[in-house]
Design an enzyme around this catalytic site. Structure first.
Site, PDB file in Angstrom:
ATOM      1  CG  HIS A  44     -36.340  60.149  37.488  1.00  0.00           C
ATOM      2  ND1 HIS A  44     -35.205  59.428  37.177  1.00  0.00           N
ATOM      3  CD2 HIS A  44     -36.883  59.538  38.571  1.00  0.00           C
ATOM      4  CE1 HIS A  44     -35.070  58.431  38.035  1.00  0.00           C
ATOM      5  NE2 HIS A  44     -36.076  58.466  38.878  1.00  0.00           N
ATOM      6  CG  ASP A  66     -30.378  60.804  41.852  1.00  0.00           C
ATOM      7  OD1 ASP A  66     -31.199  61.608  42.344  1.00  0.00           O
ATOM      8  OD2 ASP A  66     -30.539  59.569  41.933  1.00  0.00           O
ATOM      9  CG  HIS A  67     -33.211  61.857  39.255  1.00  0.00           C
ATOM     10  ND1 HIS A  67     -34.436  61.877  39.894  1.00  0.00           N
ATOM     11  CD2 HIS A  67     -32.664  60.644  39.537  1.00  0.00           C
ATOM     12  CE1 HIS A  67     -34.634  60.723  40.508  1.00  0.00           C
ATOM     13  NE2 HIS A  67     -33.567  59.957  40.316  1.00  0.00           N
ATOM     14  CD  GLU A  87     -29.413  56.329  47.359  1.00  0.00           C
ATOM     15  OE1 GLU A  87     -30.054  56.492  46.310  1.00  0.00           O
ATOM     16  OE2 GLU A  87     -29.076  55.202  47.792  1.00  0.00           O
ATOM     17  CG  ASP A 146     -36.169  57.940  43.133  1.00  0.00           C
ATOM     18  OD1 ASP A 146     -36.328  58.768  42.224  1.00  0.00           O
ATOM     19  OD2 ASP A 146     -36.208  56.709  42.944  1.00  0.00           O
ATOM     20  CG  ASP A 194     -32.360  58.482  44.167  1.00  0.00           C
ATOM     21  OD1 ASP A 194     -33.150  58.920  43.310  1.00  0.00           O
ATOM     22  OD2 ASP A 194     -31.633  57.493  43.971  1.00  0.00           O
ATOM     23  CB  THR A 240     -27.409  56.017  44.626  1.00  0.00           C
ATOM     24  OG1 THR A 240     -28.403  56.763  43.922  1.00  0.00           O
ATOM     25  CG2 THR A 240     -26.427  56.974  45.285  1.00  0.00           C
ATOM     26  CG  HIS A 296     -31.494  50.999  44.521  1.00  0.00           C
ATOM     27  ND1 HIS A 296     -31.849  52.276  44.160  1.00  0.00           N
ATOM     28  CD2 HIS A 296     -32.517  50.199  44.144  1.00  0.00           C
ATOM     29  CE1 HIS A 296     -33.043  52.261  43.583  1.00  0.00           C
ATOM     30  NE2 HIS A 296     -33.464  51.008  43.551  1.00  0.00           N
ATOM     31  CB  SER A 326     -30.984  56.621  40.232  1.00  0.00           C
ATOM     32  OG  SER A 326     -32.080  57.416  40.606  1.00  0.00           O
TER      33      SER A 326
END
EC number: 3.1.3.1
Length: 526
Positions: free
Chosen positions: A457, A381-382, A335, A340, A64, A177, A175, A114
């Site tokens: 992000h 994811d980003h 994950e 993140d 993440d 994800t 969460h 996310s």
């Protein structure tokens, strides 16, 4: 190649200790680079024989917030933790033969969150930010836009195909994800019913914790944090009985964990909440495993209690050993969720150590599986507005200073910086002098250009590393929602089954090969 690697490490160590430039002497010789390139060329040529087997197992590692700068910095950190300069190190994901880029935007956001991204790489459909497991026709926080807009995930496709399925995360299990794997929710923050507005509850919408147990009731393995969302309001936490903020929060009075235990007690189900309980289990005797190790998120890897808090690698090992008993194979979502969180807090050291730990888990998964029948994908994811630069010298600590001061304010700066975030600080009206503080401390917040309580992000593409059956299909620059479609195609699950041969075979027909097969048979008969 092994000899070159050994010389590389030894030279790095000796040169660093002697105060000479921190790069191996043999790198001055073109032969070193040419021979390395030739070895790499042979490895690349060997990939012409593509793996077209059917994927029995599918593993998705999701870092993440693990953008490309984070991957590079984590590589350097991994090397430096083992006494090397770092730049020449290989992450486990670096060893994957195929790499592509994924475009991460949400349907309504240039820079994504996310939740919408999780819907893309798990459900195969791009979606709005803040929503999980629903299409872009669903509007964030509007409960009445949920029904009819639900989309299912590859975890569900795998379960329906008879595979075992699992989720392992370092965040709470509900969460953004992990929730996209099983939930359909127009607000990623509806962790429990106490987080939902009355109109959503009256409208029939379910909180995400409840959906974990009700939507796909027989998820084989689920491990992470999030205990407080599973227990009745004010019920004391088993690990922190005197801490009110960790008490249960459910207004409906349900004890979701106890309900799960009661339902699974005759099915080989086990619930654990600490490392000792987890590692004492015999995976061969377990059919279902629920592990909730913290009231909210798991601690950062640098801060975890190694006697009671399992690492991501330890959780992954147990998960695979439980799941791989199924002769039909498995799907596992892993994950590294707190990469993140470290970036959001401007704590690059925490974030990068989280990334290195996820890479360890990738290496462990490699030892427990084989590329013959296991498709493994590693992606993010980003990204984040995280960067490192400043013309640092080879072998410079990834958390260290740039070699020169600013030519504007004449103060030093660290190589790692953020575009925005909580690290913005003025002292006496000017930028803080970082040489006066411990900038390599675990929770140091790197300086940022724009002051924000939480760093944001980034919007650039993220890398997708893949290996195993049909991994070569993940090439080029693709939309993020392409990922689960390729994984499903490789495993003959979901909607893409027409290309698969009869049950029990491992090879796949090439796409659009039906007509060619008919012509071949006709020629043979003639």
């Amino acid at each position: 190649m092994m000899l070159w690697a050994l010389l590389l490490v030894c030279s790095c160590l000796s040169l660093r200790s002697s105060g000479k430039p921190a790069f191996p002497e043999q790198e001055k010789n073109p032969t070193f680079w040419n021979e390395w390139a030739q070895k790499t060329l042979k490895e690349a040529l060997s990939m012409q024989e593509l793996n077209k087997n059917k994927a029995k197992n599918l593993i998705l590692f999701l870092g993440d917030g693990m953008g490309v700068p984070t991957v590079t910095a984590a590589r350097i950190l991994k090397g430096q933790l083992s006494g090397q300069g770092g730049e020449e190190t290989q992450l486990e994901m670096d060893k994957f033969p195929f790499v592509s880029l994924a475009k991460t935007y949400n349907t309504n956001a240039q820079v994504p969150d996310s939740a919408g991204t999780a819907t893309a790489y798990l459900c195969g459909v791009k979606a709005n930010e803040g929503t999980v497991g629903v299409s872009a026709a669903a509007v964030r926080s509007q409960c009445d836009t949920t029904k009819g807009n639900e989309v299912t995930s590859i975890l569900r496709w795998a379960k329906d195909a008879g595979k075992s399925v699992g989720i392992v995360t370092t965040t709470r299990i509900n969460h953004a994800t992990p929730s996209a794997a099983y939930a359909h929710c127009v607000n990623r923050d509806w962790y429990s019913d106490s987080d939902m507005p009355i109109e959503a509850l009256e409208g029939g919408c379910k909180d995400i914790a409840r959906q974990l147990f009700e939507n796909i009731p027989n998820i084989d393995v689920a491990m992470g944090g999030g205990r407080k969302y599973m227990f009745p309001k004010n019920m004391s936490d088993v690990e922190y009985p005197g801490v009110a903020k960790y008490n249960g929060v459910r207004n409906d009075g349900r004890n979701l964990v106890q309900e799960w235990i009661d339902r699974m007690k005759d099915k080989g189900g086990h619930y654990v909440w600490n490392k000792q309980q987890l590692l004492s289990l015999n995976p061969r005797t377990i059919n279902y495993l629920l592990g909730l190790f913290e009231p909210i998120d798991l601690p950062y890897h640098l801060e975890r209690d190694t006697s009671s808090d399992p690492s991501l690698t330890e959780m992954v090992e147990v998960a695979i050993k439980v799941l791989q008993k199924n002769p039909n194979g498995f799907y596992l979502l892993v994950e590294g969720g707190r990469i993140d969180h470290g970036h959001h807090e401007g704590k690059a050291k925490q974030a990068l150590h989280e990334a290195v730990e996820m890479d360890r888990a990738i290496g462990l998964a490699d030892l427990l599986t084989t590329t013959h029948d296991t498709l493994t994908v590693v992606t993010a994811d980003h990204s984040h507005v995280f960067t490192f630069g400043g013309y640092t010298k080879r072998g410079n600590s990834i958390f260290g200073l740039a070699p020169m001061d600013s030519d504007v304010d004449h103060k030093p700066f660290t190589s790692i910086l953020y575009g925005n975030g909580p690290g913005y600080k003025l002292v006496g009206g000017t930028r803080e002098n970082v040489s006066t503080i411990n900038f390599e401390e675990n929770n140091y917040q790197a300086q940022s250009a724009v002051p924000l309580a939480s760093e944001t992000h980034g919007g650039e593409d993220v890398a997708v590393f893949s290996k195993g059956p049909l991994a070569h299909l993940l090439g080029g620059v693709r939309e993020q929602n392409f990922i689960p479609h390729v994984m499903a195609y490789a495993a003959c699950i979901g909607k893409n089954k027409d290309h698969c041969l009869s049950a029990g075979t491992t090879a796949l027909r090439p796409v659009f090969s039906s007509m060619a097969a008919v012509l071949t048979v006709s020629l043979l008969l003639c």
